[in-house]
Design a protein around this motif. Structure first.
Motif, PDB file in Angstrom:
ATOM      1  N   VAL A 316       0.867  -1.180   0.000  1.00 32.72           N
ATOM      2  CA  VAL A 316       0.000   0.000   0.000  1.00 32.72           C
ATOM      3  C   VAL A 316       0.901   1.226   0.000  1.00 32.72           C
ATOM      4  O   VAL A 316       1.555   1.506   1.008  1.00 32.72           O
ATOM      5  N   PRO A 317       0.992   1.952  -1.103  1.00 31.30           N
ATOM      6  CA  PRO A 317       1.910   3.102  -1.163  1.00 31.30           C
ATOM      7  C   PRO A 317       1.550   4.150  -0.120  1.00 31.30           C
ATOM      8  O   PRO A 317       0.376   4.357   0.194  1.00 31.30           O
ATOM      9  N   SER A 325      -0.475   6.532  -6.166  1.00 30.18           N
ATOM     10  CA  SER A 325      -0.637   7.056  -4.813  1.00 30.18           C
ATOM     11  C   SER A 325      -1.498   6.128  -3.971  1.00 30.18           C
ATOM     12  O   SER A 325      -2.191   5.237  -4.474  1.00 30.18           O
ATOM     13  N   VAL A 326      -1.485   6.372  -2.668  1.00 27.20           N
ATOM     14  CA  VAL A 326      -2.326   5.608  -1.757  1.00 27.20           C
ATOM     15  C   VAL A 326      -3.797   5.871  -2.041  1.00 27.20           C
ATOM     16  O   VAL A 326      -4.647   4.974  -1.870  1.00 27.20           O
ATOM     17  N   LEU A 327      -4.134   7.087  -2.479  1.00 23.76           N
ATOM     18  CA  LEU A 327      -5.529   7.396  -2.776  1.00 23.76           C
ATOM     19  C   LEU A 327      -6.026   6.589  -3.971  1.00 23.76           C
ATOM     20  O   LEU A 327      -7.142   6.051  -3.963  1.00 23.76           O
ATOM     21  N   THR A 328      -5.190   6.492  -5.020  1.00 24.28           N
ATOM     22  CA  THR A 328      -5.557   5.675  -6.182  1.00 24.28           C
ATOM     23  C   THR A 328      -5.704   4.214  -5.785  1.00 24.28           C
ATOM     24  O   THR A 328      -6.628   3.522  -6.228  1.00 24.28           O
ATOM     25  N   PHE A 329      -4.795   3.750  -4.923  1.00 22.37           N
ATOM     26  CA  PHE A 329      -4.852   2.363  -4.457  1.00 22.37           C
ATOM     27  C   PHE A 329      -6.159   2.106  -3.712  1.00 22.37           C
ATOM     28  O   PHE A 329      -6.852   1.110  -3.968  1.00 22.37           O
ATOM     29  N   LEU A 330      -6.489   3.006  -2.782  1.00 19.43           N
ATOM     30  CA  LEU A 330      -7.682   2.785  -1.966  1.00 19.43           C
ATOM     31  C   LEU A 330      -8.956   2.840  -2.805  1.00 19.43           C
ATOM     32  O   LEU A 330      -9.905   2.080  -2.566  1.00 19.43           O
ATOM     33  N   PRO A 334     -11.696  -3.146  -2.817  1.00 16.19           N
ATOM     34  CA  PRO A 334     -13.102  -3.580  -2.720  1.00 16.19           C
ATOM     35  C   PRO A 334     -13.794  -3.093  -1.454  1.00 16.19           C
ATOM     36  O   PRO A 334     -15.023  -3.013  -1.406  1.00 16.19           O
ATOM     37  N   GLU A 335     -13.037  -2.766  -0.406  1.00 18.58           N
ATOM     38  CA  GLU A 335     -13.646  -2.311   0.845  1.00 18.58           C
ATOM     39  C   GLU A 335     -14.186  -0.882   0.749  1.00 18.58           C
ATOM     40  O   GLU A 335     -14.985  -0.463   1.579  1.00 18.58           O
ATOM     41  N   ILE A 336     -13.730  -0.122  -0.226  1.00 16.47           N
ATOM     42  CA  ILE A 336     -14.103   1.289  -0.340  1.00 16.47           C
ATOM     43  C   ILE A 336     -15.367   1.417  -1.191  1.00 16.47           C
ATOM     44  O   ILE A 336     -15.378   0.963  -2.348  1.00 16.47           O
ATOM     45  N   PRO A 337     -16.434   2.003  -0.662  1.00 19.16           N
ATOM     46  CA  PRO A 337     -17.692   2.102  -1.408  1.00 19.16           C
ATOM     47  C   PRO A 337     -17.601   3.098  -2.559  1.00 19.16           C
ATOM     48  O   PRO A 337     -16.698   3.950  -2.616  1.00 19.16           O
ATOM     49  N   ARG A 348     -11.918  12.709   1.684  1.00 23.47           N
ATOM     50  CA  ARG A 348     -12.277  11.970   2.885  1.00 23.47           C
ATOM     51  C   ARG A 348     -11.284  10.844   3.159  1.00 23.47           C
ATOM     52  O   ARG A 348     -10.927  10.576   4.322  1.00 23.47           O
ATOM     53  N   LEU A 349     -10.790  10.188   2.096  1.00 22.64           N
ATOM     54  CA  LEU A 349      -9.799   9.130   2.276  1.00 22.64           C
ATOM     55  C   LEU A 349      -8.494   9.697   2.809  1.00 22.64           C
ATOM     56  O   LEU A 349      -7.859   9.107   3.706  1.00 22.64           O
ATOM     57  N   ARG A 350      -8.082  10.850   2.284  1.00 30.38           N
ATOM     58  CA  ARG A 350      -6.867  11.488   2.759  1.00 30.38           C
ATOM     59  C   ARG A 350      -6.990  11.824   4.253  1.00 30.38           C
ATOM     60  O   ARG A 350      -6.063  11.577   5.045  1.00 30.38           O
TER      61      ARG A 350
END
Length: 385
Positions: A316-317, A325-330, A334-337, A348-350
Motif C-alpha cells: 500500500v503506497p 498514490s495511496v488514494l488511487t490504491f484505496l 473492494p472495501e471502499i464504497p 475523505r480518504l486522505r
C-alpha cells in the motif's frame, strides 16, 4: 375560455373596452399614515393577501412542514421563533399524497406539538385531489399567448378558501399543468393564487419541488425549479436547505417583499417523522455527532482496506501524489464504497489516513522497490486492532 377572466389569468384583448386591463389608483390620501399594515398568518414568513412559495428537494419535508404550519395557524399557536398573530381556519389542498396519509401526518403532528385533535377537526380543512392528476390550472393549447384555463378544482379551492387565514397547495408541479419554464404561465398561475388570497384575506402558500441542482444552490437563493417567475411572482419565498456537509435541515427565508427576512431556522425530524425546530447549539451538536460517525466509518473502511491488502502481500503506497498514490490504491480497493471513488471521496480518504496515522493505527515502513530505490508503504501498526 369560460371562467378565465374571473381569475385574471388571461391576456385581455386591446379592443375590449368593457374590461379595461389597468385600474387607476387614487392618491388623495397619500398624506395619511398607512391604513392597512401588513398582516401575517405566520410572521414574517406568510403574509396575508399574497402568494408565497416554499421550495425543497423531494423528501426534505416540505409537505410535513406546511401541514404543521397550517395546524398552528388554525389554532393560533406560535411555531418555533415565529408568531401566529391570530387563529383562523386553514385549508390544505393535497394533490400528491392521499388524504389518509395527510391525516396520519396530522395525527403525529398533533401528538408532537400537543395540539387538540377536536380543535384541529373544527379549524382545519382538507381537500384531496390525489386520486387522479388534479390540476388547478392548465395551459390553453389553442392560445399561443400563454393563457391559463382554471379548472373546477381551482373554483373549489377558491370557494373553500373563504374565511380561511392560510391556504396551502401541495404542490405546484401538479397544480399547474403547463410548462413551468414559461414565465407568462407561471406569473398567471401565481396571480391566480394571489387573487384567491386577496378575496379570502388569506395567506396562500404553494409548495415547489426543486431538483437536486437547485437544492444544492439553495443557500445562494436559487431554490426553485423552472422559470425565475416563481421567485419574481411570489411575495415571500422560503426553502428547505441541506447545509454544507449535508447534515441537518435549515429553513431559509430567501425573499420578503413586505417585511424583513427571517433568520434561518434549524430543523430535525423526530422519530415519528414530524419536523420540529431546534436551537442552533443543538443543531451544531447533532452535526458534530453525525460528522464523528462519518469519520469513524471512513477510518474503519480505510484501515480494513490497508490491513486486508497487507495480509495478501500487497504493498500500500504511502505517497499521496502521483498515479501510484495511496488514494488511487484505496479507490480501487473492494472495501471502499462507490461514494468515495470520486474527487470528493479522495478528500475523505486522505483525512482518514491522516487520522489513522496520528492515532498510531497505521505506520510508514521503508522498503526497496525493484529498482533498489527507497520507498514507503503503509502497514497496520502491530498493536492496532
Amino acid at each position: 375560455m369560460t371562467g378565465v377572466t374571473e381569475y385574471a389569468v388571461n391576456v385581455e384583448s386591446a379592443q375590449d373596452a368593457d374590461a379595461p386591463p389597468l385600474a387607476p389608483v387614487s392618491l388623495h390620501d397619500l398624506h395619511l399614515p398607512t391604513l392597512r399594515p401588513v398582516e401575517f398568518a405566520l410572521e414574517p414568513l406568510l403574509p396575508l393577501r399574497v402568494a408565497s412559495v416554499l421550495g425543497a428537494h423531494g423528501g426534505m419535508g416540505k409537505s410535513v412542514l406546511a401541514l404543521t404550519w397550517a395546524a398552528h395557524v388554525a389554532l393560533g399557536r406560535s411555531w418555533g421563533p415565529f408568531d401566529v398573530p391570530a387563529a383562523g381556519p386553514a385549508l390544505f389542498v393535497t394533490l400528491e399524497d392521499d388524504g389518509e396519509l395527510v391525516k396520519d401526518r396530522l395525527r403525529r403532528i398533533a401528538r408532537e406539538y400537543r395540539l387538540h385533535p377536536a380543535e384541529l377537526q373544527a379549524a382545519l380543512r382538507l381537500l384531496d385531489g390525489s386520486e387522479a392528476v388534479t390540476a388547478l390550472a392548465c395551459a390553453d393549447p389553442m392560445d399561443p399567448r400563454g393563457a391559463l384555463i382554471p379548472t373546477s378544482a381551482m373554483r373549489q379551492v377558491r370557494e373553500a378558501a373563504e374565511g380561511c387565514r392560510l391556504v396551502v397547495v401541495d404542490n405546484s408541479s401538479l397544480a399547474l399543468q403547463a410548462d413551468a419554464n414559461r414565465p407568462e404561465l407561471v406569473y398567471r398561475f401565481v396571480a391566480t393564487l394571489a387573487a384567491i388570497a386577496r378575496q379570502a384575506g388569506a395567506a396562500v402558500l404553494t409548495l415547489n419541488h426543486v431538483d437536486k441542482q437547485a437544492a444544492r444552490h439553495g443557500s445562494r437563493g436559487e431554490s426553485y425549479s423552472g422559470s425565475a417567475a416563481w421567485n419574481n411572482a411570489a411575495r415571500s419565498r422560503m426553502a428547505l436547505i441541506k447545509p454544507e456537509g449535508g447534515q441537518g435541515i435549515e429553513l431559509h427565508h430567501e425573499k420578503a417583499n413586505l417585511t424583513r427576512l427571517a433568520d434561518p431556522v434549524f430543523l430535525k425530524f423526530t422519530d415519528a417523522g414530524v419536523m420540529v425546530p431546534i436551537a442552533a447549539n443543538e443543531a451544531s451538536e447533532a452535526a458534530q455527532q453525525a460528522e464523528a460517525l462519518t469519520y469513524a466509518d471512513d477510518d474503519r473502511l480505510v484501515f480494513d482496506a490497508i490491513r486486508n491488502a497487507c495480509e495478501v502481500g500487497q504493498r500500500v503506497p504511502a505517497s499521496f501524489a502521483g498515479s501510484a498514490s495511496v488514494l488511487t490504491f484505496l479507490q480501487s480497493a473492494p472495501e471502499i464504497p462507490a461514494a468515495l471513488r470520486n474527487k470528493g471521496g479522495a478528500g475523505r480518504l486522505r483525512a482518514a489516513l491522516i487520522r489513522l496515522e496520528r492515532a498510531g493505527r497505521i505506520q510508514r515502513v521503508e522498503y526497496l522497490n525493484d529498482y533498489r530505490h527507497k520507498r514507503e508503504r503503509f502497514e497496520p501498526c502491530p498493536e492496532a486492532a
